[in-house]
Design a protein around this motif. Structure first.
Motif, PDB file in Angstrom:
ATOM      1  N   GLU A 281       1.012  -1.186  -0.238  1.00  0.00           N
ATOM      2  CA  GLU A 281      -0.195  -0.379   0.010  1.00  0.00           C
ATOM      3  C   GLU A 281       0.859   1.290   0.001  1.00  0.00           C
ATOM      4  N   SER A 282       0.831   2.344  -1.071  1.00  0.00           N
ATOM      5  CA  SER A 282       1.308   3.202  -0.869  1.00  0.00           C
ATOM      6  C   SER A 282       0.742   4.484  -1.154  1.00  0.00           C
ATOM      7  N   SER A 283      -0.439   4.474  -0.188  1.00  0.00           N
ATOM      8  CA  SER A 283      -0.847   5.948   0.449  1.00  0.00           C
ATOM      9  C   SER A 283      -0.529   6.650   0.438  1.00  0.00           C
ATOM     10  N   ARG A 284      -0.580   8.019   0.719  1.00  0.00           N
ATOM     11  CA  ARG A 284       0.077   9.334   1.442  1.00  0.00           C
ATOM     12  C   ARG A 284      -0.952   9.204   2.688  1.00  0.00           C
TER      13      ARG A 284
END
Lengths: 177, 126
Positions: free
Chosen positions: A76-79
């Motif tokens: 998961e790479s969401s800010r």
């Protein structure tokens, strides 16, 4: 008592499932969650539901998710959201939880044999199913005989879902693009 | 207060699980996380139904000689159907997510929004 411990453990696993940054871990937690849910069903005497949950919930849905994950990024790479957007979902959840907790005040107590749910059609099924359908398992007789149309509806939903998945995932011809 | 919790802890746990799933659906950016949240939400509803079916001294709804009383079989039947339906809907959601990944190259909601904004801002006419 074992029931309460299982239920609290379910809450812990659910939190772990949505907090894990590695999506594979997240899916594994969800499968473990389903398996523990199957234990809870067994503890609540819903044996048929436990079978289905262990096979379909813990098995098949986990396989679907892992199969999808092999095609995409595993992490998961969401800010993190900033400002108001960070606290707004938490506020919505808190308000909804407060309303639901308030609603439980009117519910009948757990394991109360006099609850309204046990007064309507269920006594009829329990009393007559063996005589009328010949099945000692009341759940089976209700599923296949008294409420056979529900099962027909379920089958049509599964069929529609299968067709949707096939249509969504088929390979398109190159000249079609 | 303690009496209330002791008498109705099943509903309270249901609400907790439901809110965990609800939070994942509205707060998490990752579409896979949203689907996982949706699964947890669905399971909490199943727990609500099945825990209502339990009665004191009740045994599994299978006819036998020494039964005092049986648990209510009707919620079991409804949830048996609902579990299968929930897996079907999850499968459709996953298929849609795979298509979104093919189209945008990501399953993060915020990045998809950025790509959409870039596309509509860059072109003169839509």
């Amino acid at each position: 008592m074992i029931n309460l411990m299982l239920l609290l453990f379910l809450v812990v696993i659910a939190i772990a499932a949505i907090q894990a940054k590695d999506l594979l871990n997240s899916i594994m937690y969800l499968s473990v969650y389903s398996l523990f849910m199957a234990l809870v069903w067994t503890e609540l005497n819903a044996v048929d539901v436990a079978f289905t949950e262990a096979a379909v919930g813990a098995g098949v849905s986990g396989v679907f998710m892992i199969a999808a994950l092999t095609r995409m990024n595993r992490f998961e790479s969401s800010r993190e959201r900033t400002g108001l957007g960070k606290y707004f979902p938490m506020a919505v959840v808190a308000v909804t939880a407060a309303m639901l907790f308030y609603a439980t005040v009117d519910m009948p107590a757990y394991m109360d044999p006099e609850a309204p749910i046990h007064k309507h059609v269920a006594p009829y099924y329990i009393e007559h199913s063996e005589h009328e359908t010949g099945s000692v398992n009341i759940v089976t007789s209700v599923l296949a005989s008294y409420r056979g149309f529900d099962t027909l509806g379920e089958t049509s939903v599964v069929f529609t879902a299968a067709i949707s998945v096939i249509l969504l995932l088929r390979r398109r011809d190159k000249n079609e693009k | 207060m303690i009496d209330f919790i002791a008498a109705k802890y099943n509903y309270l746990i249901c609400v907790c699980l439901m809110m965990i799933g609800f939070y994942a659906v509205i707060a998490k950016q990752n579409l896979m996380k949203k689907i996982i949240g949706l699964s947890i939400f669905q399971t909490s509803v199943f727990l609500f139904y099945i825990s209502m079916a339990k009665v004191t001294d009740g045994t599994a709804p299978i006819v036998w000689e020494g039964a005092v009383r049986y648990d209510n079989p009707l919620p079991h039947v409804l949830i048996l159907t609902a579990i299968v339906v929930s897996v079907s809907t999850t499968a459709v959601a996953i298929a849609l997510m795979i298509n979104i990944y093919k189209a945008y190259g990501t399953i993060e909601d915020s990045k998809i929004r950025e790509i959409e904004a870039g596309e509509s801002g860059g072109s003169v006419s839509r």
